[in-house]
Write a protein that holds these residues in place. Sequence first.
Motif, PDB file in Angstrom:
ATOM      1  N   PRO A 170      86.835 -51.983  -3.589  1.00  0.00           N
ATOM      2  CA  PRO A 170      88.031 -52.577  -3.860  1.00  0.00           C
ATOM      3  C   PRO A 170      88.018 -53.529  -4.895  1.00  0.00           C
ATOM      4  O   PRO A 170      86.749 -54.357  -5.093  1.00  0.00           O
ATOM      5  CB  PRO A 170      88.332 -53.138  -2.349  1.00  0.00           C
ATOM      6  N   THR A 171      88.942 -53.685  -5.704  1.00  0.00           N
ATOM      7  CA  THR A 171      88.703 -54.974  -6.783  1.00  0.00           C
ATOM      8  C   THR A 171      89.997 -55.761  -6.611  1.00  0.00           C
ATOM      9  O   THR A 171      91.059 -55.417  -6.379  1.00  0.00           O
ATOM     10  CB  THR A 171      88.580 -54.326  -8.198  1.00  0.00           C
ATOM     11  N   CYS A 172      89.905 -57.070  -6.677  1.00  0.00           N
ATOM     12  CA  CYS A 172      90.978 -58.306  -6.828  1.00  0.00           C
ATOM     13  C   CYS A 172      90.906 -59.006  -8.168  1.00  0.00           C
ATOM     14  O   CYS A 172      89.880 -59.438  -8.344  1.00  0.00           O
ATOM     15  CB  CYS A 172      90.505 -59.032  -5.458  1.00  0.00           C
ATOM     16  N   TRP A 173      92.043 -58.998  -8.586  1.00  0.00           N
ATOM     17  CA  TRP A 173      92.104 -59.575 -10.082  1.00  0.00           C
ATOM     18  C   TRP A 173      92.979 -60.933  -9.907  1.00  0.00           C
ATOM     19  O   TRP A 173      94.016 -60.509  -9.459  1.00  0.00           O
ATOM     20  CB  TRP A 173      92.774 -58.435 -10.835  1.00  0.00           C
ATOM     21  N   ASP A 174      92.565 -61.858 -10.475  1.00  0.00           N
ATOM     22  CA  ASP A 174      93.378 -63.085 -10.864  1.00  0.00           C
ATOM     23  C   ASP A 174      94.166 -62.781 -12.202  1.00  0.00           C
ATOM     24  O   ASP A 174      94.192 -61.809 -12.780  1.00  0.00           O
ATOM     25  CB  ASP A 174      92.474 -64.326 -10.928  1.00  0.00           C
ATOM     26  N   MET A 175      94.965 -64.100 -12.221  1.00  0.00           N
ATOM     27  CA  MET A 175      95.752 -63.613 -13.551  1.00  0.00           C
ATOM     28  C   MET A 175      95.239 -64.203 -14.572  1.00  0.00           C
ATOM     29  O   MET A 175      95.167 -65.368 -15.180  1.00  0.00           O
ATOM     30  CB  MET A 175      97.138 -64.594 -13.179  1.00  0.00           C
ATOM     31  N   VAL A 217      89.567 -59.145   1.793  1.00  0.00           N
ATOM     32  CA  VAL A 217      89.240 -57.747   1.685  1.00  0.00           C
ATOM     33  C   VAL A 217      87.827 -57.389   2.400  1.00  0.00           C
ATOM     34  O   VAL A 217      87.697 -56.375   3.084  1.00  0.00           O
ATOM     35  CB  VAL A 217      89.436 -57.173   0.350  1.00  0.00           C
ATOM     36  N   ALA A 218      86.933 -58.305   1.946  1.00  0.00           N
ATOM     37  CA  ALA A 218      85.442 -58.128   2.300  1.00  0.00           C
ATOM     38  C   ALA A 218      85.392 -57.640   3.786  1.00  0.00           C
ATOM     39  O   ALA A 218      84.345 -57.431   4.689  1.00  0.00           O
ATOM     40  CB  ALA A 218      84.371 -59.115   1.726  1.00  0.00           C
ATOM     41  N   ALA A 219      86.495 -58.685   4.696  1.00  0.00           N
ATOM     42  CA  ALA A 219      86.410 -58.845   6.093  1.00  0.00           C
ATOM     43  C   ALA A 219      86.643 -57.575   6.720  1.00  0.00           C
ATOM     44  O   ALA A 219      86.694 -57.317   7.904  1.00  0.00           O
ATOM     45  CB  ALA A 219      87.223 -59.909   6.478  1.00  0.00           C
ATOM     46  N   ALA A 220      87.268 -56.472   5.965  1.00  0.00           N
ATOM     47  CA  ALA A 220      87.852 -55.337   6.302  1.00  0.00           C
ATOM     48  C   ALA A 220      87.220 -54.028   5.592  1.00  0.00           C
ATOM     49  O   ALA A 220      87.449 -53.100   6.181  1.00  0.00           O
ATOM     50  CB  ALA A 220      89.282 -55.261   6.119  1.00  0.00           C
ATOM     51  N   HIS A 221      86.296 -54.377   4.712  1.00  0.00           N
ATOM     52  CA  HIS A 221      85.511 -53.353   3.996  1.00  0.00           C
ATOM     53  C   HIS A 221      84.053 -53.436   4.111  1.00  0.00           C
ATOM     54  O   HIS A 221      83.330 -54.175   4.229  1.00  0.00           O
ATOM     55  CB  HIS A 221      85.993 -53.719   2.371  1.00  0.00           C
ATOM     56  N   GLY A 233      81.431 -52.588   2.505  1.00  0.00           N
ATOM     57  CA  GLY A 233      80.657 -52.376   1.276  1.00  0.00           C
ATOM     58  C   GLY A 233      80.974 -53.539   0.513  1.00  0.00           C
ATOM     59  O   GLY A 233      81.656 -54.356   0.856  1.00  0.00           O
ATOM     60  N   PRO A 234      80.575 -53.453  -0.765  1.00  0.00           N
ATOM     61  CA  PRO A 234      80.891 -54.518  -1.576  1.00  0.00           C
ATOM     62  C   PRO A 234      82.402 -54.752  -2.227  1.00  0.00           C
ATOM     63  O   PRO A 234      83.025 -53.739  -2.205  1.00  0.00           O
ATOM     64  CB  PRO A 234      79.842 -54.350  -2.948  1.00  0.00           C
ATOM     65  N   VAL A 235      82.815 -55.866  -2.686  1.00  0.00           N
ATOM     66  CA  VAL A 235      83.979 -56.122  -3.145  1.00  0.00           C
ATOM     67  C   VAL A 235      83.855 -56.702  -4.732  1.00  0.00           C
ATOM     68  O   VAL A 235      83.080 -57.544  -4.708  1.00  0.00           O
ATOM     69  CB  VAL A 235      85.024 -56.877  -2.396  1.00  0.00           C
ATOM     70  N   LEU A 236      84.826 -56.429  -5.595  1.00  0.00           N
ATOM     71  CA  LEU A 236      84.610 -57.359  -6.879  1.00  0.00           C
ATOM     72  C   LEU A 236      85.893 -58.116  -6.840  1.00  0.00           C
ATOM     73  O   LEU A 236      86.916 -57.784  -6.831  1.00  0.00           O
ATOM     74  CB  LEU A 236      84.821 -56.240  -7.852  1.00  0.00           C
ATOM     75  N   ALA A 237      85.676 -59.449  -7.405  1.00  0.00           N
ATOM     76  CA  ALA A 237      86.552 -60.339  -7.963  1.00  0.00           C
ATOM     77  C   ALA A 237      86.533 -60.554  -9.377  1.00  0.00           C
ATOM     78  O   ALA A 237      85.426 -60.876  -9.850  1.00  0.00           O
ATOM     79  CB  ALA A 237      86.399 -61.690  -6.806  1.00  0.00           C
ATOM     80  N   VAL A 238      87.607 -60.873  -9.954  1.00  0.00           N
ATOM     81  CA  VAL A 238      87.529 -61.303 -11.410  1.00  0.00           C
ATOM     82  C   VAL A 238      88.459 -62.173 -11.577  1.00  0.00           C
ATOM     83  O   VAL A 238      89.613 -62.076 -11.517  1.00  0.00           O
ATOM     84  CB  VAL A 238      88.015 -59.926 -12.305  1.00  0.00           C
ATOM     85  N   VAL A 243      80.879 -60.128  -1.896  1.00  0.00           N
ATOM     86  CA  VAL A 243      81.892 -60.164  -2.817  1.00  0.00           C
ATOM     87  C   VAL A 243      81.147 -60.445  -4.196  1.00  0.00           C
ATOM     88  O   VAL A 243      80.299 -61.553  -4.226  1.00  0.00           O
ATOM     89  CB  VAL A 243      82.870 -61.447  -2.526  1.00  0.00           C
ATOM     90  N   VAL A 244      81.122 -59.727  -5.178  1.00  0.00           N
ATOM     91  CA  VAL A 244      80.609 -59.956  -6.574  1.00  0.00           C
ATOM     92  C   VAL A 244      81.862 -60.744  -7.405  1.00  0.00           C
ATOM     93  O   VAL A 244      82.863 -59.963  -7.500  1.00  0.00           O
ATOM     94  CB  VAL A 244      80.109 -58.753  -7.148  1.00  0.00           C
ATOM     95  N   TRP A 245      81.759 -62.015  -7.570  1.00  0.00           N
ATOM     96  CA  TRP A 245      82.853 -62.493  -8.643  1.00  0.00           C
ATOM     97  C   TRP A 245      82.496 -62.715  -9.994  1.00  0.00           C
ATOM     98  O   TRP A 245      81.460 -63.586 -10.226  1.00  0.00           O
ATOM     99  CB  TRP A 245      82.862 -63.848  -7.706  1.00  0.00           C
ATOM    100  N   LEU A 246      83.159 -62.011 -10.716  1.00  0.00           N
ATOM    101  CA  LEU A 246      82.951 -62.186 -12.006  1.00  0.00           C
ATOM    102  C   LEU A 246      83.878 -63.167 -12.594  1.00  0.00           C
ATOM    103  O   LEU A 246      85.144 -63.123 -12.472  1.00  0.00           O
ATOM    104  CB  LEU A 246      83.207 -60.749 -12.844  1.00  0.00           C
TER     105      LEU A 246
END
Length: 539
Positions: free
Chosen positions: A377-382, A419-423, A425-430, A453-456
């Motif tokens: 799963p990936t989560c994207w900021d503005m 998301v990480a609390a329900a997944h 595996g790893p999660v990506l945040a940008v 969470v890997v936060w880019l």
Amino acid sequence: MTDSSGRTGGDVVVETLEALGASTVFGIPGQHALGLFDALRRSELRYVGSRTEVNAAFATDGHARLTGSVTPLLVSTGPGALQTLAGLQESAAASAPVLGISSQIPRAGLGGVRGGYLHELTDQLASFRDIVKHARVVRHASQIPSALAEAWEIALTAPYGPVWLEIPQDVLLGPAGVPPVTSVSWSPRELHPRPELVAEAVRLLDGAQRPVILAGGGASGPELAQLAEKLRAPVVSTFGGKGNFPREHPLSAQSWLEDWHTTSFLADADVLLVVGSGLGELSSNYRTFQPRGAVVQIEADLGKLESNYPALGIHAEARHALRALVSGVTARVADGVAEARVAELLTRVQDRLAAQDLALELGVLQALRAAVPDGTPTCWDMTILAYWAWSAWDPRGGAQLSAQGAGGLGYGFPAALGVAAAHDGPVLAVSGDGGAMYGISELATAAQHGSRVVWLIVDDGGYGILREYMTDAFGQATATELTRPDFVALAASFGVPATLTTPETLREDLTRAFATNGPHVVVLPAVLRMFAPTHLEHT
């Protein structure tokens, strides 16, 4: 009525949440909510606490979107409650079933009858009515199970969305007055299409020579692909509908909605079937889309039906309407014509990008896609990279969440924690560096819970997209340049490992970050640009 067991109204809340099926709750405690948070100690609910209420709301949103079920958000009165509004607005725009539960001042002061309470608002509920689907104040512990079941049901009735419940401090602290809650019934209302509308849509689609489907966020499920293949209809996905149709499918025209070739392609359809989208600003390429054929719109939100374009409006859940259309339309021979049209469109889009100086941006996207494991799963900021991702990112089985519904900054990282609390595996945040500062305190949350969470963070020295907008419009930018911290050192101070990367080493550094078990920050100093925003009038 006394309660010799020592149970309180707060216990009734958590017992009901457990009976409804909740397993994880988010939030932040506060003085008027102490009875509720004390009851959490006696429950089986998992609590994930954030550092600000707006981030707690974003985290709840991320969890609710990923699971597709109701996720509770527990906060206190006044300032605590009001800080959730930005997150709830995003949940409303994205149809995320968030259940906000706020404490209130004691009943004796509600409505300004007796002033002077800490955090007091004369009508706190009024601040939420314009955002959530449903809002209610509970005044007695005996009302709690039914009020929560009602809110839960409304949140999961199409269109999904946030709901809000307020419970006074004295009710949460007072005796339960009712037996332990063991079972609560609820049943969301199913929204089926009217048969005469389905028949007319079938007639239009069967008569179409160039049918096209625009698939929005509501178009999840196997019925979308079944209909596209039966009609041999190309599918364009909205930004909120990414992942609902396989990106590499021969009928997938992908999501280049801000490219005039795609806008023209949609306008050229003799029948355009819009599923689960209101055809708003982004999906219509900033209102430049002008259909030349018939439009059929399937939409669960009655207020969005025909709100932007005339159409055969079908008020229904997408899955029910699509299932009816699949059963009704006539199957077409797979002659390759639709696939050829899709291939030609995508070639034109890529040729236009190739004519611009976008090697850095495309290289960053390629490195990111190569490093992120499939299904992540990936989560994207503005931020500019997220704007690219709306069109260019291939989810490859992983949910793609962004704040493009309401458009507020700060969504990416806290949503990823939810998301990480329900997944598993790893999660990506940008995020960009500007948006990252909204959620920087949540590094403590990530460290505390060991969130994968890997936060880019793309550090371009300011609000990059606003800088670009203002420069294009006015020749120079104002108020967009920012002093930033050393993100690597700051992450380390929270006990979170961090890496300073470059465009050339991004893939390798991200791959290492995804191999770790806890949170990891990757900082990329780079100034990215958007592709040229050309529209239909340039054809």
